[in-house]
Motif scaffolding. Sequence first.
Motif, PDB file in Angstrom:
ATOM      1  N   GLU A 103       0.821  -1.123   0.120  1.00 34.44           N
ATOM      2  CA  GLU A 103      -0.094  -0.200   0.252  1.00 34.44           C
ATOM      3  C   GLU A 103       0.896   1.377   0.178  1.00 34.44           C
ATOM      4  OE1 GLU A 103      -3.492   0.647   2.254  1.00 34.44           O
ATOM      5  OE2 GLU A 103      -3.562  -1.536   3.089  1.00 34.44           O
ATOM      6  N   MET A 104       0.345   2.400  -0.396  1.00 28.78           N
ATOM      7  CA  MET A 104       1.133   3.614  -0.744  1.00 28.78           C
ATOM      8  C   MET A 104       0.408   4.687   0.246  1.00 28.78           C
ATOM      9  SD  MET A 104       2.339   3.727  -4.558  1.00 28.78           S
ATOM     10  CE  MET A 104       3.379   5.245  -4.306  1.00 28.78           C
ATOM     11  N   GLY A 105      -0.578   4.286   0.934  1.00 30.07           N
ATOM     12  CA  GLY A 105      -1.370   5.196   1.703  1.00 30.07           C
ATOM     13  C   GLY A 105      -0.627   5.461   2.935  1.00 30.07           C
ATOM     14  N   ASP A 106      -1.202   6.326   3.857  1.00 32.46           N
ATOM     15  CA  ASP A 106      -0.625   6.816   5.217  1.00 32.46           C
ATOM     16  C   ASP A 106      -1.407   6.401   6.146  1.00 32.46           C
ATOM     17  OD1 ASP A 106      -2.827   8.259   5.189  1.00 32.46           O
ATOM     18  OD2 ASP A 106      -1.861  10.544   4.971  1.00 32.46           O
ATOM     19  N   GLN A 107      -0.765   6.359   7.329  1.00 30.96           N
ATOM     20  CA  GLN A 107      -1.406   6.014   8.700  1.00 30.96           C
ATOM     21  C   GLN A 107      -2.846   6.362   9.166  1.00 30.96           C
ATOM     22  OE1 GLN A 107       0.954   6.182  12.163  1.00 30.96           O
ATOM     23  NE2 GLN A 107      -0.269   5.407  13.586  1.00 30.96           N
ATOM     24  N   GLU A 108      -3.014   7.667   8.798  1.00 34.22           N
ATOM     25  CA  GLU A 108      -4.215   8.555   9.115  1.00 34.22           C
ATOM     26  C   GLU A 108      -5.372   7.855   8.128  1.00 34.22           C
ATOM     27  OE1 GLU A 108      -6.136  13.022   9.430  1.00 34.22           O
ATOM     28  OE2 GLU A 108      -3.885  12.515   9.070  1.00 34.22           O
ATOM     29  N   GLY A 109      -4.983   7.915   6.925  1.00 38.01           N
ATOM     30  CA  GLY A 109      -5.959   7.141   6.040  1.00 38.01           C
ATOM     31  C   GLY A 109      -6.373   5.711   6.215  1.00 38.01           C
ATOM     32  N   ALA A 110      -5.208   5.055   6.777  1.00 43.95           N
ATOM     33  CA  ALA A 110      -5.479   3.563   7.114  1.00 43.95           C
ATOM     34  C   ALA A 110      -6.643   3.515   8.270  1.00 43.95           C
ATOM     35  CB  ALA A 110      -4.185   2.651   7.427  1.00 43.95           C
ATOM     36  N   ALA A 111      -6.185   4.369   9.390  1.00 47.21           N
ATOM     37  CA  ALA A 111      -6.988   4.554  10.485  1.00 47.21           C
ATOM     38  C   ALA A 111      -8.463   4.772  10.354  1.00 47.21           C
ATOM     39  CB  ALA A 111      -6.356   5.465  11.659  1.00 47.21           C
ATOM     40  N   ALA A 112      -8.693   5.579   9.385  1.00 44.14           N
ATOM     41  CA  ALA A 112     -10.167   5.796   8.916  1.00 44.14           C
ATOM     42  C   ALA A 112     -10.960   4.789   8.478  1.00 44.14           C
ATOM     43  CB  ALA A 112     -10.015   7.337   8.291  1.00 44.14           C
ATOM     44  N   ARG A 113     -10.369   3.715   8.015  1.00 43.94           N
ATOM     45  CA  ARG A 113     -11.313   2.838   7.360  1.00 43.94           C
ATOM     46  C   ARG A 113     -12.068   1.832   8.607  1.00 43.94           C
ATOM     47  NH1 ARG A 113      -5.536   0.439   4.453  1.00 43.94           N
ATOM     48  NH2 ARG A 113      -6.006   1.838   2.624  1.00 43.94           N
ATOM     49  N   ALA A 114     -13.231   1.406   8.161  1.00 46.80           N
ATOM     50  CA  ALA A 114     -14.129   0.640   9.214  1.00 46.80           C
ATOM     51  C   ALA A 114     -13.334  -0.586   9.519  1.00 46.80           C
ATOM     52  CB  ALA A 114     -15.374   0.388   8.576  1.00 46.80           C
ATOM     53  N   GLY A 115     -13.641  -1.041  10.897  1.00 48.65           N
ATOM     54  CA  GLY A 115     -13.111  -2.060  11.242  1.00 48.65           C
ATOM     55  C   GLY A 115     -12.915  -2.349  13.033  1.00 48.65           C
TER      56      GLY A 115
END
Length: 697
Positions: free
Chosen positions: A582-594
């Motif tokens: 993945e090339m995303g950042d931590q903030e974007g990954a933390a915003a996902r549902a789960g």
Amino acid sequence: MDRLRGLVLMPFAALAGARGYLFVWVPVMMGIGIGVWFGLPQEPGLISYGVAVGLIAVGWGVHRWGPDATQPIVVAMICVISGGIVAGVRAHLVDAPVLGFRYYGAVEGRVVLIDRSQSDHIRLTLDQVVLERTSPRRTPLRARISLHGAQEFLALEPGQTIIATAHLSGPDGPVEPGAFDFRRMAFFDQLGAVGYTRVPVLLLAPPAPGAQWINRVRAQLRTGVERAVLGDPGAFAAALVTGDRAGISRAAQDDLRGANLSHLLAISGLHMALLTGFVFATLRYGLALVPPLALRVSSKKVAAGVALVAGAIYLALSGGNVATERAFVMVAVMLGAVLFDRRALSMRSVALAACVLLTLQPETLMEPGFQMSFAATVALIAGYAAMRDRGTLARGKVPFWLMPLVTVVFTSLLAGLATAPIAAAHFNRVAGYGLVANVLAVPVMGFAVMPAAVLAGVLAPFGLEGPALLVMGKGTAWILAVAQMVAGWDGAVRAVPTPSGVVLPVMVLGALWVVLWRGPARFAGMVPMIVAFGLWGQVTRPPLLISADGALIGLAGPEGRVLSTPKGAGFTARQWLENDGEMGDQEGAAARAGFRGDAKMRQFDFGGWRMVQIKGKAADGLVSEACKSADLVISAVRITDNRPTGCQLFDTSKLRETGTLALWPQPDGSLRVEPTKVQNRLWTRTARAAQFTLTLP
């Protein structure tokens, strides 16, 4: 029966027929032994090394008095065992104290290196370290601290003795099972503590006369170049001369990486070859223009000797890091071949350089720099030999004016194809337009930047280096402009997941068989290469990761990995996402549902299990409540009281024994737990943890 015997003897006959070409396999066999040694779960003891030495003695006896047909196999066995012994000897020679606890207090030491961290902070490497309330026996030989906050009160330079109030700890291990082990690399660098300070660094004593003089010369050179050439071009030029990249902005480094030009920044084989090649060619053809000298001396040997001295000086000025040492050994072997009337560029000379490096620094086998530099060199020699044999680049087949462009394109293509899989496996990135960027940038490096650097060094004692530095600055500005342009194109960088541990060795061994073996049987090496790429394409990432301190959890989801927090544990988070491809950042990954709940109590479901992560000072009091609604509780603090009985618990004391955990759901509803601490080696200094299974309470 005779046919069966012929089949059995066929490999021995093939080896006997190739005996004159088998030396190139010596470093390969040594590398196999070194790789096996690094992969051992337990540190070998004296008995193991005694058995290894005995096997070498037996092998030598078989080689001396045994049948000729078995000699190549016996020599291969000796090389493999020798590789393991060399690695063991090296590890025990560099063994030094490692900080075994978290330290906060005064740190005193002498500055030996100034560089920049991944977070773009100035970083100091210290020797002669003194820690308060810590005995010299437990004090690391070297420590590294990043400077946060306001630090403009002291002009730092190598040789200074400084003092700071810093947080220190031992180097961290892998961020997940099978990942890069920084702790191992730090062990061989004798770096026993890393950390940071948020208060200003103070000067205890200026550099002593003669102390760290080469590093002080490097610092003066860097300052002089950056004053003559401003901005990132000047910092780039200074890095090429001194190896000090502290002045280059993060944005420029990202552009170089995205355009597959970051190899131009690290002083390695390309730079050493360009510098010594320019000195060699200038002297050889310069002496040829003076007939009295040309008739009395061997201009080729004189040029080789002077180029070798120039390479040694460049090695010293560049800081003597591992990549530069490796490059110098390779160049020294090749120039030595010229001095002794041997072919300079041949597989044998590359094999000899590899043998020297693997004997002196066997740990470099595990580093991407070693793998990529030798992959590129072997590919170039094999590729140009094939072109020469077929007459593709013969005079008249390619127009004279087009030959430089053809050579650059062919060189970039060969080196790029050879190093791209290795770079992708280590860095999880593939540069889509790296060939274009290298074609535009490498000629400028070879024909302008490095020659100008040599001229600047020759003219500097007379104060006449200005024009040469101007040319050098224009060249580095062009390279940075190319990097920025190419890195900005759509699809310039593509992410790939980290392969399993067997992929790269299988791929490399298959490629070496294709390149080094002779005859039609060489194409059998394509089979393991295809298998390796197939395994890479089918790689499965851990569905759940729990960090070694319990502060970060990564849950695989339909949109990618979901992280439990948008801040904190930034390095671990970034590595997990990169390893996923993945090339995303931590903030974007933390915003996902789960995840559900607040930051102190994060709830989530995994494989039929209800799980809760608790954090903060109140976590000890929350564990009983969390256990009522969860099957597994992960705590980012140590639970001293109120340990629950109705659920499973991973707190920091448990995670300290296992390291980062990877969890895999099983068909029967249990969870397979794979720990990170699976080795008990000199650099781990901990008991190894075994894989285990969790069942629902």
